[in-house]
Write a protein that holds these residues in place. Structure first.
Motif, PDB file in Angstrom:
ATOM      1  N   VAL A 164       0.851  -1.186   0.000  1.00 34.33           N
ATOM      2  CA  VAL A 164       0.000   0.000   0.000  1.00 34.33           C
ATOM      3  C   VAL A 164       0.888   1.237   0.000  1.00 34.33           C
ATOM      4  O   VAL A 164       1.852   1.319   0.767  1.00 34.33           O
ATOM      5  N   THR A 165       0.543   2.185  -0.844  1.00 33.22           N
ATOM      6  CA  THR A 165       1.303   3.426  -0.939  1.00 33.22           C
ATOM      7  C   THR A 165       0.377   4.630  -0.817  1.00 33.22           C
ATOM      8  O   THR A 165      -0.821   4.530  -1.062  1.00 33.22           O
ATOM      9  N   ILE A 166       0.959   5.744  -0.454  1.00 32.55           N
ATOM     10  CA  ILE A 166       0.287   7.038  -0.568  1.00 32.55           C
ATOM     11  C   ILE A 166       1.113   7.848  -1.549  1.00 32.55           C
ATOM     12  O   ILE A 166       2.340   7.962  -1.415  1.00 32.55           O
ATOM     13  N   LEU A 171      -3.705   5.901   7.714  1.00 29.56           N
ATOM     14  CA  LEU A 171      -3.406   6.902   6.682  1.00 29.56           C
ATOM     15  C   LEU A 171      -3.921   6.445   5.317  1.00 29.56           C
ATOM     16  O   LEU A 171      -4.447   7.242   4.543  1.00 29.56           O
ATOM     17  N   ALA A 172      -3.748   5.176   5.030  1.00 27.69           N
ATOM     18  CA  ALA A 172      -4.246   4.642   3.760  1.00 27.69           C
ATOM     19  C   ALA A 172      -5.744   4.842   3.646  1.00 27.69           C
ATOM     20  O   ALA A 172      -6.253   5.246   2.600  1.00 27.69           O
ATOM     21  N   LEU A 173      -6.457   4.567   4.737  1.00 27.66           N
ATOM     22  CA  LEU A 173      -7.912   4.757   4.729  1.00 27.66           C
ATOM     23  C   LEU A 173      -8.287   6.222   4.556  1.00 27.66           C
ATOM     24  O   LEU A 173      -9.209   6.553   3.811  1.00 27.66           O
ATOM     25  N   ARG A 174      -7.569   7.107   5.231  1.00 29.96           N
ATOM     26  CA  ARG A 174      -7.850   8.540   5.115  1.00 29.96           C
ATOM     27  C   ARG A 174      -7.641   9.023   3.675  1.00 29.96           C
ATOM     28  O   ARG A 174      -8.456   9.759   3.129  1.00 29.96           O
ATOM     29  N   THR A 178     -12.049  14.495   2.700  1.00 26.71           N
ATOM     30  CA  THR A 178     -11.416  14.581   4.016  1.00 26.71           C
ATOM     31  C   THR A 178     -10.160  15.439   3.916  1.00 26.71           C
ATOM     32  O   THR A 178      -9.583  15.599   2.844  1.00 26.71           O
ATOM     33  N   ASP A 179      -9.739  15.989   5.054  1.00 30.66           N
ATOM     34  CA  ASP A 179      -8.482  16.722   5.108  1.00 30.66           C
ATOM     35  C   ASP A 179      -7.377  15.687   5.248  1.00 30.66           C
ATOM     36  O   ASP A 179      -7.061  15.238   6.347  1.00 30.66           O
ATOM     37  N   LYS A 180      -6.824  15.300   4.140  1.00 30.14           N
ATOM     38  CA  LYS A 180      -5.871  14.194   4.111  1.00 30.14           C
ATOM     39  C   LYS A 180      -4.549  14.507   4.799  1.00 30.14           C
ATOM     40  O   LYS A 180      -3.868  13.616   5.279  1.00 30.14           O
ATOM     41  N   PHE A 181      -4.180  15.762   4.848  1.00 30.91           N
ATOM     42  CA  PHE A 181      -2.872  16.133   5.387  1.00 30.91           C
ATOM     43  C   PHE A 181      -2.937  16.660   6.823  1.00 30.91           C
ATOM     44  O   PHE A 181      -1.984  17.263   7.302  1.00 30.91           O
ATOM     45  N   ARG A 234      -9.859  -6.873   0.641  1.00 25.77           N
ATOM     46  CA  ARG A 234     -10.506  -5.676   1.185  1.00 25.77           C
ATOM     47  C   ARG A 234     -10.191  -5.393   2.651  1.00 25.77           C
ATOM     48  O   ARG A 234     -10.972  -4.747   3.352  1.00 25.77           O
ATOM     49  N   THR A 235      -9.066  -5.873   3.126  1.00 23.79           N
ATOM     50  CA  THR A 235      -8.658  -5.581   4.498  1.00 23.79           C
ATOM     51  C   THR A 235      -7.147  -5.525   4.571  1.00 23.79           C
ATOM     52  O   THR A 235      -6.445  -6.085   3.735  1.00 23.79           O
ATOM     53  N   PHE A 236      -6.644  -4.833   5.587  1.00 26.28           N
ATOM     54  CA  PHE A 236      -5.203  -4.732   5.791  1.00 26.28           C
ATOM     55  C   PHE A 236      -4.716  -5.954   6.547  1.00 26.28           C
ATOM     56  O   PHE A 236      -5.379  -6.442   7.455  1.00 26.28           O
ATOM     57  N   ARG A 237      -3.564  -6.426   6.158  1.00 25.64           N
ATOM     58  CA  ARG A 237      -2.959  -7.610   6.763  1.00 25.64           C
ATOM     59  C   ARG A 237      -1.501  -7.305   7.079  1.00 25.64           C
ATOM     60  O   ARG A 237      -0.965  -6.278   6.672  1.00 25.64           O
ATOM     61  N   THR A 238      -0.855  -8.234   7.762  1.00 27.27           N
ATOM     62  CA  THR A 238       0.567  -8.133   8.004  1.00 27.27           C
ATOM     63  C   THR A 238       1.227  -9.442   7.583  1.00 27.27           C
ATOM     64  O   THR A 238       0.571 -10.491   7.522  1.00 27.27           O
TER      65      THR A 238
END
Length: 173
Positions: A33-35, A95-98, A104-107, A165-169
Motif C-alpha cells: 500500500v502506498t500514498i 493513513l491509507a484509509l484517510r 477529508t483533510d488528508k494532510f 478488502r482488508t489490511f494484513r501483516t
C-alpha cells in the motif's frame, strides 16, 4: 503463436465478463500500500492511496502508479511535474484509509515531511520514492502515471499489505 493486441480484437469476439467476478478476483491479489502525493501550481498538496504501484525499469529508474479519473486529485496529478510515493508500514493503515476517502483533510495530524522535491511525504514511511513525472497513459477509467525516480530512501519494518478488502501483516515462518 501470434500475440493478440487488444486494439486488433473485435469487441464482439470478447467473452462476457462478470464485473463482480473480476472485482473479486482482483481483491484476491495481495499488494503493498502506498500514498502518492503531489503539489499543484498554487502550492496545495494532493494525495491518494494506491495499491496499483510497481517498478518499471532500473535504467532509467522508473515506477508507475494508477489513479482513477474520478478521484478528486485527478486534475492535480494529470498535470503535475513531480510526485512522491510513500510505501506504508503495517501500522500506517489509518493513513491509507484517510487518503482513500473523498472529502477529508488528508494532510491533517502532521504526519508528513517535505521531501527534497518540495512534495509532502509520509513521515516514517517504510520507503520513499521521489519522482519527476515522465509520462501518463490512458487506461480505461484510470490513468497510469510514470515517474522517473530521482531520490529513494528506505527504512526497516513490516509493510502494510492489502488483501481481500482488508489490511494484513506478513508473518515470518
Amino acid at each position: 503463436m501470434t500475440p493478440v493486441h487488444s486494439s486488433n480484437v473485435d469487441e464482439t469476439m470478447r467473452p462476457g465478463l462478470d464485473r463482480s467476478a473480476f472485482t473479486e478476483a482482483m481483491a484476491r491479489f495481495a499488494s503493498g500500500v502506498t500514498i502518492v502525493t503531489t503539489v499543484d501550481p498554487d502550492g496545495v498538496a494532493h494525495g491518494f492511496t494506491a495499491s496499483s504501484f510497481c517498478s518499471v525499469s532500473l535504467d532509467p529508474p522508473l515506477v508507475l502508479v494508477c489513479l482513477a479519473r474520478s478521484a478528486n486529485s485527478y486534475a492535480a496529478f494529470a498535470g503535475c511535474d513531480r510526485f512522491s510515493v510513500s510505501v506504508l508500514r503495517a501500522d500506517q493503515a489509518d493513513l491509507a484509509l484517510r487518503f482513500a476517502r473523498k472529502g477529508t483533510d488528508k494532510f491533517s495530524n502532521g504526519r508528513f515531511v517535505t521531501g527534497t522535491g518540495g512534495v509532502a511525504a509520509v513521515d516514517g514511511a517504510l520507503a520513499l520514492l521521489e519522482c519527476t513525472s515522465d509520462r501518463t497513459f490512458d487506461a480505461g477509467d484510470h490513468v497510469i502515471l510514470l515517474g522517473r525516480v530521482h531520490h529513494a530512501r528506505v527504512d526497516e519494518g513490516s509493510p502494510a499489505i492489502y488483501f481481500n478488502r482488508t489490511f494484513r501483516t506478513l508473518v515470518d515462518r
